[in-house]
Enzyme design. Structure first.
Site, PDB file in Angstrom:
ATOM      1  N   ASP A 131      17.091  33.117  41.694  1.00  0.00           N
ATOM      2  CA  ASP A 131      16.922  31.918  40.879  1.00  0.00           C
ATOM      3  C   ASP A 131      15.999  30.917  41.573  1.00  0.00           C
ATOM      4  OD1 ASP A 131      18.717  31.287  42.925  1.00  0.00           O
ATOM      5  OD2 ASP A 131      20.437  31.145  41.602  1.00  0.00           O
ATOM      6  N   ASN A 170      32.292  27.149  40.558  1.00  0.00           N
ATOM      7  CA  ASN A 170      32.720  27.357  39.169  1.00  0.00           C
ATOM      8  C   ASN A 170      32.632  28.824  38.762  1.00  0.00           C
ATOM      9  OD1 ASN A 170      30.023  27.773  39.048  1.00  0.00           O
ATOM     10  ND2 ASN A 170      29.547  26.056  37.701  1.00  0.00           N
ATOM     11  N   HIS A 215      30.064  30.766  39.321  1.00  0.00           N
ATOM     12  CA  HIS A 215      28.715  31.239  38.960  1.00  0.00           C
ATOM     13  C   HIS A 215      28.198  32.258  39.969  1.00  0.00           C
ATOM     14  CE1 HIS A 215      26.255  27.758  41.105  1.00  0.00           C
ATOM     15  NE2 HIS A 215      26.627  28.684  41.970  1.00  0.00           N
ATOM     16  N   GLU A 219      25.943  30.111  34.871  1.00  0.00           N
ATOM     17  CA  GLU A 219      27.047  29.160  34.834  1.00  0.00           C
ATOM     18  C   GLU A 219      28.112  29.634  33.840  1.00  0.00           C
ATOM     19  OE1 GLU A 219      26.841  27.249  37.221  1.00  0.00           O
ATOM     20  OE2 GLU A 219      25.175  25.834  37.225  1.00  0.00           O
TER      21      GLU A 219
HETATM   22  P1  PGA Z   1      27.038  28.561  48.848  1.00  0.00           P
HETATM   23  O1  PGA Z   1      26.775  28.641  47.273  1.00  0.00           O
HETATM   24  O2  PGA Z   1      26.557  29.858  49.411  1.00  0.00           O
HETATM   25  O3  PGA Z   1      26.193  27.426  49.319  1.00  0.00           O
HETATM   26  O4  PGA Z   1      28.511  28.357  49.028  1.00  0.00           O
HETATM   27  C1  PGA Z   1      27.217  29.751  46.592  1.00  0.00           C
HETATM   28  C2  PGA Z   1      26.658  29.722  45.206  1.00  0.00           C
HETATM   29  O5  PGA Z   1      26.602  28.630  44.613  1.00  0.00           O
HETATM   30  O6  PGA Z   1      26.284  30.778  44.690  1.00  0.00           O
END
Ligand code: PGA
Length: 246
Positions: free
Chosen positions: A67, A143, A145, A150
């Site tokens: 992304d 959440n 994702h 999302e």
């Molecule tokens: P993080 O984020 O690795 O910074 O915990 C995980 C994500 O949002 O996919």
């Protein structure tokens, strides 16, 4: 979903780094799908160390990132493209020409944007033309994702422009120096795009990921918990440390 629990985060990172290294030694032009964020940093550090100390050669490896934020220049301090260059591509010797990101031109996928060129379809085509992704690394967001899929993301979703969830933006606020500076949209690989990778490796570390791991393992194909939509992939492994396993 196979879940492997390691005593420490470093052990899990080492295990996955060894798997990636074996893949790259057998197939020097392997195609990797890559995540940004706190979660994969140790993996990239270990792979860069293997490049430096053991001669692991990434010169022909191709990569596709999951992304990218809309509205940032490639050199913006918070652009994932720049983050990847600093944390992995440069220290591992991966040429910029071999790295793929969704094109986040300001109007990509926006209502009314020109449909003569579709950068999301281009990104999907580039992955296909490279022969598909051999191994894709993922984290899980607060959440549920995966990439920027999302809650509400369908299992059939493909690369597209998405509106970021309030929690996702809140989690990025400190890094951007304020919530109002966090982009509102991003381009993300879809769940269906992710599921086409031949191997999926999901990382989760620390006590703050414990509830996320539990929900990911318990849920089945719930669009409100996107990570659960990975169930059913034929080569899916979750690597967690003891604190994330609970
Ligand atoms: P993080 O984020 O690795 O910074 O915990 C995980 C994500 O949002 O996919």
């Amino acid at each position: 979903m196979e879940c492997r629990v390691f005593g420490t985060r470093t052990q899990a990172e080492r295990e996955l780094a060894v798997e990636v290294a074996e893949l790259v030694r057998v197939r020097p032009d392997a195609v990797l799908g890559l995540a940004t964020g706190n979660t994969p940093t140790g993996l990239y550090r270990e792979l860069a160390r293997m490049h430096r100390d053991e001669g692991l050669d990434f010169a022909s490896v191709r990569t596709f990132n999951l992304d990218e934020y809309c509205g940032l220049t490639p050199d913006h301090p918070r652009a994932f493209r720049r983050w990847m260059r600093e944390h992995f591509f440069d220290p591992a010797g991966i040429p910029a020409a071999n790295t793929g990101f969704p094109d986040v031109g300001e109007n990509v996928g926006a209502p009314g944007a020109s449909d003569r060129i579709d950068p999301c379809a281009d990104f999907e085509r580039a992955i296909r033309d490279a022969g598909g992704i051999d191994l894709l690394v993922l984290g899980i967001g607060r959440n549920g994702h995966v990439a920027f899929n999302e809650p509400g993301s369908e299992r059939a979703s493909r690369t597209r422009r998405v509106e970021l969830h309030p929690w996702t933006r809140a989690d990025a606020a400190a890094a951007f120096g304020g919530l109002d500076r966090v982009p509102t949209h991003a381009i993300t690989m879809g769940i269906a795009t992710i599921l086409e990778a031949r191997r999926l490796r999901v990382l989760a570390f620390g006590p703050e990921k414990r509830a996320l791991v539990a929900r990911t393992l318990a849920a089945t194909a719930d669009p409100d918990w996107p990570a659960s939509q990975l169930h059913g992939h034929p080569d899916l492994r979750l690597l967690v440390d003891r604190s994330a396993a609970g």
